[in-house]
Design an enzyme around this catalytic site. Structure first.
Site, short mmCIF file in Angstrom:
data_model
loop_
_atom_site.label_atom_id
_atom_site.label_comp_id
_atom_site.label_asym_id
_atom_site.label_seq_id
_atom_site.Cartn_x
_atom_site.Cartn_y
_atom_site.Cartn_z
CG HIS A 364 -1.73 -1.01 1.05
ND1 HIS A 364 -2.41 -1.15 2.32
CD2 HIS A 364 -1.92 -2.01 0.89
CE1 HIS A 364 -3.32 -3.27 2.73
NE2 HIS A 364 -2.72 -3.24 1.22
CB CYS A 677 -4.84 0.58 -18.21
SG CYS A 677 -5.89 -0.32 -17.20
C1 PEP Z 1 -3.15 -4.10 -14.18
O1 PEP Z 1 -3.53 -4.72 -13.56
O2 PEP Z 1 -2.15 -3.56 -15.17
C2 PEP Z 1 -4.32 -2.73 -13.27
C3 PEP Z 1 -3.98 -1.25 -13.96
O3 PEP Z 1 -4.57 -3.35 -12.05
P1 PEP Z 1 -3.68 -2.96 -10.86
O4 PEP Z 1 -2.47 -2.83 -10.79
O5 PEP Z 1 -4.01 -2.20 -10.04
O6 PEP Z 1 -3.47 -4.58 -10.48
#
Ligand code: PEP
Ligand code: MG
Length: 749
Positions: A364, A677
């Site tokens: 976190h 993303c």
């Molecule tokens: C991912 O898995 O690429 C994502 C954007 O989500 P997180 O990093 O929050 O798991």
């Protein structure tokens, strides 16, 4: 030789203190000390070896070995019996040294073959400083009391070394914590910065080490421990509600605070001549030494608890609070063993960098550091023992490297790097209002990732078109209890207001795996990354998901609303999650609340399975966002949190990029909007390759938008596409060298 009694150890310590109080240079003091110990313990030899660097020790003083060997004889960690004491941080006591494992005869010291050997580590709070040795011709094992006495003397030596008592101008005995040190960890957040150390938990300085009156000193300890117990009980009462993890830690504190063994050992140290503080610190040092040998995470946690508790007791005994009177430097770099996300947020943008001895890329605290865009190095072994408040420090978040007290050549090289980064930042800022349009004419949408309110100002600052991923879990993780719907609705409304009409993609709660809410019961899972997480929890525990959806609908209050579900693995999960949302909209309509003006519902494609879902899924989803971090870990079956495999496979391989092309193609066939993303979207070369594979919308950290846009505007996507296709046709696996060559061939703007 007769058994030593406890009073012998007291007498030895008192003579040691008197010796240390006499005037004299460091070397003279060391010489007197070895003489004193040899006489008091009735041994033929006493020697002190101190570390020159992390791997090598040097004989710094001796009574009994050749004087010429002093400052000449060197030993590596693990070499000979002395090296074994240092490596294992435990005493070696033998009546027959030559037949002991690892024995090495060192003729250069003029040593005869001594039979008995007793060596104890000189260490302070887990930091290895050297080894103290006594040797005798007579073949006999040293008694327990003698071992203990030497151990106590070694502890005093460690404290004195730390305080610079043996620093000499004429010899090479330097005070610790003065040399430049480079420490290697892992990259938690990119960026390079220079500043001064600000210890989250400043060290307690113990100056009185030896006691004159054991009865009074024991009483002082008893009163201190009693105060400690009361304060732990108070803490437990304050934490009685909520936070299970916190309560567990406090329970462990209480256990130690009431532990008779702990108290008895400290009382024994006081009997043997140590002050109450030194007795606590001796326990703490022993615990840290054990910590380094214990691989079991549960036991390590408990030893950490003991360490924290000892710190509290030391503060009570010395009267030194957390506030040591030190003022925070202008460019503070936080150094801590670990830190919670809430505490890190409290420091906020004040910090220039963060270095954690533990921590992990997905912790976190790392999420917060990323949101605050502060360079972060995690897993930086030894940093809390090496660093002193105010030390100059360079944090290289790109490489996961830390330079403490760097020498001028290192510092100036980094300063050049920082200047170049600043110049580049100015260049990127100039691109802010220009489109991300490649030379071939293709336009790419650049959006930013966010997770806290503090991220929102970057929306205009970075030139992002909108928020392509708003991670909603942080609000849940930062609290001790489940947030209320009204609080969430208020926060989401503030986010939408700050976005000022730009699109914000809210991702519903993605908990589980590494993101654990302290107040929610969680089953023990053998493989949490592939376990009960994200939309799986949402669909099984509909109450939480519905509450969040209601908060989102209320926050939108007549504005457009975009919702995205994480880790959807098959069409039916998306269907169920979407229905839940539509039902909540209906319900809100019944209640007479204002509804979103427009609703978009999308899914994160983070498991390969979803790429093969029926066409109906692609048609139903208003958009799909590739969560590259998770997708890559499942594509390669390589845990994104595991340092051993996390970098093993490259995004820029024909296999992974072919898979991305497949997703692009399915979205195109079904008219589904697609974006990407994961962290790779913010890395210019990776971003360009994704564009070459057909992705036209990327969401990334705000600080990455400039560099990514800069490269896009200089590149031709059709060339990148051809590079990919040609590599595939040639049957090649690696794309990176080819794309790198192309990027190098581009002129800068
Ligand atoms: C991912 O898995 O690429 C994502 C954007 O989500 P997180 O990093 O929050 O798991
Ligand atoms: Mg993910």
């Amino acid at each position: 030789m007769q058994d030593r009694s406890e009073s012998d150890s007291r007498r030895l310590l008192q003579r040691l203190r008197d010796t240390l109080a006499e005037p004299g240079q460091g070397q003279e003091r060391l010489d007197r000390i070895v003489g004193l110990i040899a006489e008091s313990m009735n041994t033929d030899v006493c020697s002190i070896y101190l570390f020159r660097d992390r791997e090598t020790m040097e004989l710094c003083a001796t009574r009994g070995l050749k004087a010429e060997a002093v400052h000449r004889t060197r030993l590596r960690l693990g070499e000979g019996l002395v090296g074994r004491v240092a490596r294992t941080a435990t005493a070696v006591n033998t009546a027959d040294a030559p037949s002991e494992r690892g024995f090495r005869y060192m003729p250069e010291t003029g040593e005869e073959i001594y039979s008995s050997f007793l060596g104890v580590p000189i260490q302070r709070l887990g930091e290895k400083l050297g080894v103290l040795v006594v040797q005798s011709n007579e073949a006999r094992a040293f008694s327990e009391d003698e071992v203990y006495a030497l151990d106590v003397v070694a502890m005093v030596l460690a404290e004195m070394t730390e305080l610079g008592a043996f620093t000499s101008e004429d010899t090479t005995i330097a005070r610790p914590h003065k040399h430049p040190v480079m420490l290697r960890g892992g990259s938690g957040q990119e960026g390079t910065t220079e500043g001064n150390v600000w210890l989250h938990e400043p060290r307690v300085v113990v100056t009185n080490l030896v006691n004159d009156d054991p009865v009074a000193e024991s009483e002082r300890l008893r009163v201190g421990v009693e105060r400690l117990r009361v304060s732990v009980n108070d803490l437990m009462q304050a934490a009685a509600t909520g936070d299970k993890e916190h309560a567990d830690i406090l329970e462990a504190y209480r256990m130690f605070a009431n532990s008779r063994g702990w108290l008895r050992r400290m009382e024994q140290s006081i009997e043997n001549g140590l002050s109450a503080e030194a007795a606590v610190e001796k326990e703490q040092s022993d615990a840290r030494a054990r910590l380094q040998q214990v691989p079991d995470p549960y036991l390590r946690d408990r030893l950490h608890d003991l360490d924290d508790l000892s710190n509290r007791l030391l503060r009570i005994l010395t009267g030194q609070g957390r506030d040591t009177g030190a003022t925070m430097p202008d460019r503070p770099i936080l150094v801590a063993r670990n830190i919670g996300p809430g505490e890190l947020l409290e420091y906020g943008k004040l910090l220039k960098g963060v270095v954690l001895e533990e921590g992990s890329v997905g912790s976190h605290a790392a999420v917060v550091a990323r949101a605050l865009a502060i360079p972060l190095v995690v897993h930086c072994d030894g940093v809390t023992t090496e660093a002193l408040n105010g030390d100059t420090i360079i944090v290289d978040g790109d490489e996961g490297v830390v330079h403490l007290r760097p020498d001028e050549s290192v510092a100036s090289a980094y300063r050049d790097k920082i200047i170049m980064q600043t110049q580049a930042a100015a260049r990127f800022a100039a691109l802010r209002d220009l489109p991300a349009q490649a030379t071939c004419g293709s336009l790419v949408g650049l959006h930013m990732n966010a997770g806290i309110m503090a991220d929102l100002p970057s929306l205009s600052g970075s030139g992002a078109e909108g928020v392509g991923l708003f991670r909603t879990e942080l609000q849940f993780l930062l609290r001790n209890s489940m947030p209320r719907r009204s609080d969430l609705a208020a926060l989401y409304a503030r986010v939408l207001k700050a976005a000022d009409g730009k699109r914000v993609v809210f991702r519903t709660l993605d908990i589980g795996s590494d993101k654990v809410m302290p107040y929610m019961n969680r089953p023990e899972e053998p493989n949490p990354a592939m376990g009960w997480r994200a939309v799986r929890v949402g669909l099984d525990k509909k109450g939480v998901m519905r509450m969040q959806l209601q908060a989102l609908i209320r926050a939108s209050a007549g504005r457009p609303l975009t919702v995205m579900f994480p880790l959807v693995a098959e069409m039916s999960e998306f269907v169920q999650a979407r229905e839940l949302l539509l039902r909540e909209i209906e319900r809100e309509a019944h209640l007479g609340h204002l509804l979103p003006e427009k609703l978009e519902v999308g899914a994160m494609l983070e498991t390969p399975s979803l790429a093969f879902a029926p066409d109906a899924f692609f048609k139903m989803a208003d958009f799909i966002s590739i969560g590259g971090n998770d997708l890559k870990q499942f594509f390669y079956a390589a845990d994104r949190e595991n340092e051993l495999v996390r970098r093993r496979y490259d995004t820029l391989s024909t296999s992974f990029i072919t898979f991305i092309q497949k997703i692009v193609q399915r979205c195109a066939e079904n008219g589904t909007a697609l974006s990407f993303c994961g962290e790779d979207a913010g890395r210019p070369v990776e971003a360009l390759t994704l564009i070459g594979a057909g992705v036209r919308s990327l969401s990334m950290r705000p600080a990455s938008i400039g560099p990514v846009k800069d490269l896009i505007r200089r590149a031709d996507c059709s060339v990148v596409s051809s590079i990919i296709e040609e590599a595939k046709a040639r049957g090649e696996e690696r794309l990176r060298p080819l794309i790198n060559d192309y990027v190098r061939s581009l002129s800068s703007l």
